[in-house]
Write a protein that holds these residues in place. Structure first.
Motif, short mmCIF file in Angstrom:
data_model
loop_
_atom_site.label_atom_id
_atom_site.label_comp_id
_atom_site.label_asym_id
_atom_site.label_seq_id
_atom_site.Cartn_x
_atom_site.Cartn_y
_atom_site.Cartn_z
N UNK A 1 37.88 21.08 17.72
CA UNK A 1 37.52 20.86 16.31
C UNK A 1 36.02 21.00 16.08
N UNK A 2 35.67 21.45 14.88
CA UNK A 2 34.27 21.57 14.50
C UNK A 2 33.65 20.18 14.31
N UNK A 3 32.33 20.08 14.46
CA UNK A 3 31.70 18.77 14.38
C UNK A 3 31.70 18.18 12.96
N UNK A 4 32.14 18.95 11.97
CA UNK A 4 32.28 18.39 10.62
C UNK A 4 33.64 17.71 10.41
N UNK A 5 34.48 17.67 11.44
CA UNK A 5 35.82 17.07 11.30
C UNK A 5 35.70 15.59 10.97
N UNK A 6 36.63 15.12 10.14
CA UNK A 6 36.65 13.71 9.75
C UNK A 6 37.43 12.90 10.78
N UNK B 1 48.82 9.97 3.73
CA UNK B 1 49.77 9.05 3.12
C UNK B 1 51.09 9.03 3.89
N UNK B 2 51.52 10.20 4.35
CA UNK B 2 52.60 10.31 5.33
C UNK B 2 51.94 10.75 6.63
N UNK B 3 51.73 9.85 7.59
CA UNK B 3 50.88 10.15 8.75
C UNK B 3 51.33 11.39 9.52
N UNK B 4 50.34 12.21 9.84
CA UNK B 4 50.56 13.39 10.67
C UNK B 4 49.60 13.32 11.86
N UNK B 5 49.94 14.00 12.95
CA UNK B 5 49.07 13.94 14.13
C UNK B 5 47.74 14.62 13.90
N UNK B 6 46.69 14.08 14.55
CA UNK B 6 45.37 14.68 14.49
C UNK B 6 45.08 15.50 15.74
N UNK B 7 43.82 15.88 15.89
CA UNK B 7 43.43 16.75 17.00
C UNK B 7 43.71 16.13 18.36
N UNK B 8 43.51 14.81 18.49
CA UNK B 8 43.72 14.20 19.80
C UNK B 8 45.19 14.22 20.20
N UNK B 9 46.09 14.18 19.22
CA UNK B 9 47.52 14.27 19.54
C UNK B 9 47.94 15.72 19.74
N UNK C 1 43.65 19.83 26.57
CA UNK C 1 42.20 19.67 26.57
C UNK C 1 41.70 19.48 25.15
N UNK C 2 40.83 18.50 24.96
CA UNK C 2 40.11 18.32 23.70
C UNK C 2 38.64 18.60 23.99
N UNK C 3 38.12 19.68 23.42
CA UNK C 3 36.73 20.09 23.66
C UNK C 3 35.90 19.76 22.42
N UNK C 4 34.91 18.90 22.60
CA UNK C 4 34.01 18.53 21.52
C UNK C 4 32.63 19.10 21.82
N UNK C 5 32.34 20.22 21.21
CA UNK C 5 31.03 20.86 21.39
C UNK C 5 30.02 20.23 20.44
N UNK C 6 28.74 20.21 20.86
CA UNK C 6 27.68 19.59 20.06
C UNK C 6 28.06 18.14 19.70
N UNK C 7 28.35 17.36 20.71
CA UNK C 7 28.87 16.02 20.51
C UNK C 7 28.03 15.15 19.59
N UNK C 8 26.69 15.12 19.72
CA UNK C 8 25.91 14.25 18.82
C UNK C 8 25.95 14.67 17.35
N UNK C 9 26.40 15.90 17.06
CA UNK C 9 26.46 16.35 15.67
C UNK C 9 27.67 15.78 14.95
N UNK C 10 28.66 15.25 15.67
CA UNK C 10 29.78 14.57 15.03
C UNK C 10 29.28 13.27 14.40
#
Length: 504
Positions: free
Chosen positions: A275-280, A289-297, A303-312
């Motif tokens: 996901x991009x660092x602008x992700x909520x 309102x009807x829960x759906x899975x996010x990036x971690x699910x 693999x979950x790759x978070x590039x530019x970690x401090x920019x999140x």
């Protein structure tokens, strides 16, 4: 008959509770009402169903039509109820026989021409149908595009259809050749082409650290200047991981199915989410309102790759703390609570300072305060949960122009697979998932190793969590060396992989 009852399923997180679609035709002014806590997508099915019936050559009854989706307190969303509603109207008006409808469950969105469009969550619905409480699961009629994923449940009876007319012909029984045929999953062999580690020049320490991380399912953060190869290394990490088991592949496919993202071509391919660092926060962990899975699910078993970690956003990063420990996430809303799996392998990358060239006196002009503020965007509690922190140095021109001399991904993957097999034989899981009691049982140290680890813990002011994570990494290093016990050298290497940013 003016009443027809069909079965379908809603989605509530990973669950698919049964829904009774009750269609009643009454005298009075023509109307079409849907009740039972439908959302906007379900209410709009009135227009889709009316047009689909007319374009398929059926009559739309000029009567008072009431559709009840029971239970009434369960939220209903998406267009999956189009098909059972249309069939209910036809059965209640006598245009198709309704005797065999109770042996099936139905789901599918209708186009205006009567074509069946794919739906989300077909695999979850198929699982739930097979686990039905009465012990006599029904057959499942759904769109042709969802057949492969629903048929992953081997015992499920899946009957795909391309159009509403095909489904109606199946029940009309006027022509035996028009009956729907049971579908069997036809999945490709799990052969994937990943970028090769042999393409990465130099970076021996980083490659070794990623090998350790792959063997023990450890999380890792890569710290280095721009262009050092952090993203290149992360993109090749999937080629080192052990093959997915059938159970892992099914779990991953079930999560992908909830978003409509399942593809048979990716069967047994470990997901890679970046996901991009602008992700909520909601995009990362799931919600709505009807829960759906996010990036971690969606990265479950991958693999979950978070590039530019401090920019999140820092508040977004903090939501990772609990799933990193537990391997699942619970999304709570006023109307419902949903659990999603989230056993992912985190790879993060960041620069050491705002400009990225910290330590290079001829390039970096960042003040110590600026460096501290930048690194402080990643909180201590989150860093404490990341097993390995690795420095990726800039490559000198001589190394970049030299011929590649690194090992291929296949060579490294063979060592990783052997180490992982040892872990499964010893404890039935990867080292990263060991509990505190299992650490005491499987990660015992000799006197010299224990003394070295205690000294490092005191000098570096580690928490108890960090102490245990170093033990797990040391156990993985010993497994890669095929050593039955953890030696001092294994502990020393594991300590080198735990260099906190605050201490650099």
């Amino acid at each position: 008959m003016s009443l027809a009852v069909l079965k379908s399923r809603a989605l509530a997180g990973m669950e698919a509770p049964e829904v009774s679609v009750e269609v009643h035709l009454a005298n009075g002014l023509p109307s079409f009402t849907i009740v039972g806590l439908p959302d906007t997508e379900v209410k709009e099915s009135r227009d889709r169903v009316r047009a689909a019936l007319q374009n398929a050559g059926f009559d739309m009854p000029a009567r008072r039509i009431t559709v009840n989706l029971a239970p009434a307190d369960l939220p209903k969303e998406s267009g999956r109820f189009d098909l059972p509603i249309a069939l209910g109207i036809l059965a209640a008006s006598g245009q198709i026989p309704g005797g065999g409808l109770n042996q099936y469950e139905f789901a599918g969105e209708l186009s205006l021409s009567g074509q069946l469009r794919p739906i989300r969550g077909a695999l979850a619905m198929s699982f739930a149908m097979q686990r039905s409480a009465d012990g006599k699961p029904r057959a499942f009629i759904l769109p042709l595009a969802n057949a492969d994923e629903a048929a992953l449940v081997a015992e499920a009876a899946i009957f795909p259809a391309a159009t509403l007319l095909q489904v109606c012909a199946h029940f009309a029984a006027l022509d035996p050749g028009a009956a729907l045929q049971r579908h069997r999953a036809a999945l490709p062999e799990a052969t994937f082409c990943y970028p090769d580690f042999a393409d990465v020049k130099g970076q021996r320490q980083a490659k070794r650290a990623l090998e350790v991380a792959a063997a023990g399912a450890h999380s890792i953060i890569l710290i280095g200047p721009p262009g050092a190869g952090k993203t290149m290394l992360a993109a090749r990490f999937g080629g080192l991981l052990p093959p997915m088991t059938d159970e892992e592949a099914l779990e991953s496919a079930a999560v992908q199915s909830l978003t409509g993202g399942f593809a048979a071509a990716n069967w047994k391919r470990r997901p890679f989410r970046a996901p991009h660092h602008t992700a909520s926060g909601v995009a990362l962990v799931g919600g709505g309102s009807v829960p759906r899975p996010g990036e971690i699910s969606l990265a479950h078993c991958g693999i979950l790759f978070l590039d530019e970690l401090p920019e999140f956003d820092r508040r977004v990063l903090e939501v990772l703390r609990q799933p990193l420990e537990s391997g699942h996430i619970t999304v709570s809303r006023a109307a419902c609570q949903s659990d999603f799996p989230a056993r992912f392998q985190l790879i993060a990358a960041m620069n050491p300072c705002p400009c990225g060239f910290w330590g290079q006196s001829d390039t970096c002009r960042c003040t110590p305060d600026a460096v501290q503020r930048y690194q402080g965007r990643v909180s201590g509690p989150l860093l404490d949960r990341i097993d390995m922190q690795i420095e990726v140095a800039a490559m000198p021109p001589a190394t970049l122009s030299a011929a590649g001399d690194g090992e291929s991904s296949a060579t490294i993957a063979r060592r990783v697979a052997l180490a992982f097999e040892q872990q499964l034989a010893r404890q039935g899981k990867a080292n990263q998932h060991l509990s505190a009691r299992e650490i005491d049982q499987h990660c015992r140290l000799d006197n010299s190793g224990e003394q070295l680890l205690r000294t490092a813990m005191l000098r570096l002011r580690w928490s108890a969590r960090a102490y245990h994570r170093v033990l797990k990494v040391a156990r993985t290093i010993a497994d890669l060396a095929a050593a039955p016990s953890i030696a001092q050298a294994h502990v020393g290497e594991a300590i080198q992989y735990r260099r906190a940013l605050r201490e650099r």
